[in-house]
Design a protein around this motif. Structure first.
Motif, PDB file in Angstrom:
ATOM      1  N   LEU B  25       0.737  -1.232   0.145  1.00 25.31           N
ATOM      2  CA  LEU B  25      -0.109  -0.108  -0.124  1.00 25.31           C
ATOM      3  C   LEU B  25       0.932   1.739  -0.059  1.00 25.31           C
ATOM      4  O   LEU B  25       1.980   0.593   0.938  1.00 25.31           O
ATOM      5  N   TRP B  59      -3.257  -4.845  -9.201  1.00 27.43           N
ATOM      6  CA  TRP B  59      -3.599  -2.951  -8.642  1.00 27.43           C
ATOM      7  C   TRP B  59      -5.190  -2.280  -8.994  1.00 27.43           C
ATOM      8  O   TRP B  59      -5.231  -2.685  -9.760  1.00 27.43           O
ATOM      9  N   GLY B  60      -5.246  -0.927  -7.973  1.00 30.79           N
ATOM     10  CA  GLY B  60      -5.827  -0.408  -8.220  1.00 30.79           C
ATOM     11  C   GLY B  60      -5.688   0.770  -7.057  1.00 30.79           C
ATOM     12  O   GLY B  60      -4.777   0.739  -6.093  1.00 30.79           O
ATOM     13  N   THR B  61      -6.480   1.505  -7.514  1.00 33.25           N
ATOM     14  CA  THR B  61      -6.832   3.045  -6.165  1.00 33.25           C
ATOM     15  C   THR B  61      -7.874   3.276  -5.502  1.00 33.25           C
ATOM     16  O   THR B  61      -8.996   2.313  -5.945  1.00 33.25           O
ATOM     17  N   ASN B  62      -6.916   3.352  -4.128  1.00 35.84           N
ATOM     18  CA  ASN B  62      -8.502   3.503  -3.442  1.00 35.84           C
ATOM     19  C   ASN B  62     -10.030   4.127  -3.277  1.00 35.84           C
ATOM     20  O   ASN B  62      -9.765   5.118  -3.903  1.00 35.84           O
ATOM     21  N   ASN B  69      -8.070   4.280   4.709  1.00 38.05           N
ATOM     22  CA  ASN B  69      -7.032   4.182   3.822  1.00 38.05           C
ATOM     23  C   ASN B  69      -5.849   5.144   4.528  1.00 38.05           C
ATOM     24  O   ASN B  69      -4.291   4.516   4.086  1.00 38.05           O
ATOM     25  N   LEU B  72      -2.818   6.570   2.210  1.00 35.44           N
ATOM     26  CA  LEU B  72      -2.788   5.763   1.452  1.00 35.44           C
ATOM     27  C   LEU B  72      -3.365   5.411   0.115  1.00 35.44           C
ATOM     28  O   LEU B  72      -4.595   4.726   0.352  1.00 35.44           O
ATOM     29  N   THR B  73      -2.826   5.472  -0.580  1.00 34.83           N
ATOM     30  CA  THR B  73      -4.161   5.431  -1.840  1.00 34.83           C
ATOM     31  C   THR B  73      -4.170   4.147  -2.830  1.00 34.83           C
ATOM     32  O   THR B  73      -4.622   4.060  -4.170  1.00 34.83           O
ATOM     33  N   HIS B  74      -2.678   3.885  -2.933  1.00 32.18           N
ATOM     34  CA  HIS B  74      -2.788   2.923  -4.257  1.00 32.18           C
ATOM     35  C   HIS B  74      -2.779   1.500  -3.332  1.00 32.18           C
ATOM     36  O   HIS B  74      -1.786   1.436  -2.466  1.00 32.18           O
ATOM     37  N   CYS B  75      -2.999   0.288  -3.755  1.00 34.64           N
ATOM     38  CA  CYS B  75      -2.366  -0.975  -3.625  1.00 34.64           C
ATOM     39  C   CYS B  75      -2.229  -1.732  -4.494  1.00 34.64           C
ATOM     40  O   CYS B  75      -2.659  -1.683  -6.061  1.00 34.64           O
ATOM     41  N   VAL B 109       4.289   3.766   2.950  1.00 32.60           N
ATOM     42  CA  VAL B 109       4.705   2.768   2.484  1.00 32.60           C
ATOM     43  C   VAL B 109       4.205   1.611   3.405  1.00 32.60           C
ATOM     44  O   VAL B 109       4.786   1.267   4.375  1.00 32.60           O
TER      45      VAL B 109
END
Lengths: 118, 118
Positions: B25, B59-62, B69, B72-75, B109
């Protein structure tokens, strides 16, 4: 390398389903016992059997050697077909019951949801 | 509800493979531009094509409405077959090259790895 996907064994042909992933990372309280933690683990996994909105589910405990887990020890990963299903899950009575059971044992929670991109 | 699994479309029979999930993340720096972020997104996804140790990737964005979150914006979600493959990935020259490219843009991270349980 394959794209991670929902279990496709029940699908015929090669139809692609969109998946909304729901990532829940948890740190339990120092005061919570092993039995308390196991109760939460089982209850979360149980939701995936009782709430049909949940399309995929898995979980596990951290074994990363990178020491970047920020104290979080558990990951629960659910998949939904639509944002409405995810929203309905969040307010589902069985989910609310689970949250009430888990809440007293949660020190930190991080949640990210995302539409799966390859 | 199906257990989330690696893409099984290439497998014959119903053989079960164990998967070690690697969850990353990310929160990008305020000073990083959209182009900077897209460069990192593409580079991470690119690793899954160039490093064969990576068995699954998405992957993707929140878009979670829960506001849990933690910025954190991305996984990014990778899957490995063994802990050795995960360890070899971490020190792989192409992964190190990616980290050098991404590092200047990373604010926070969080990483958790786990053996998948149903």
């Amino acid at each position: 390398m394959n794209t991670l996907s929902p279990d496709v064994s029940g699908q015929s042909g090669g139809s692609q389903q969109k998946t909304l992933r729901h990532v829940v990372l948890v740190k339990f309280k120092e005061t919570s016992s092993k039995a308390d933690i196991e109760k939460v683990e089982k209850a979360f996994a149980g939701l995936s059997k009782t709430i049909s909105l949940i399309k995929t589910f898995e979980w596990g405990t951290n074994n990363s050697p990178e020491n970047l887990n920020q104290g979080l020890t558990h990951c629960f990963l659910a998949g939904f077909s639509t944002e409405k299903d995810r929203d309905d899950y969040l307010v589902h009575p069985l989910h609310k019951e689970f949250v009430a059971l888990a809440q007293p044992h949660l020190d930190k929670v991080t949640v990210i949801d995302y539409w799966v991109k390859p």
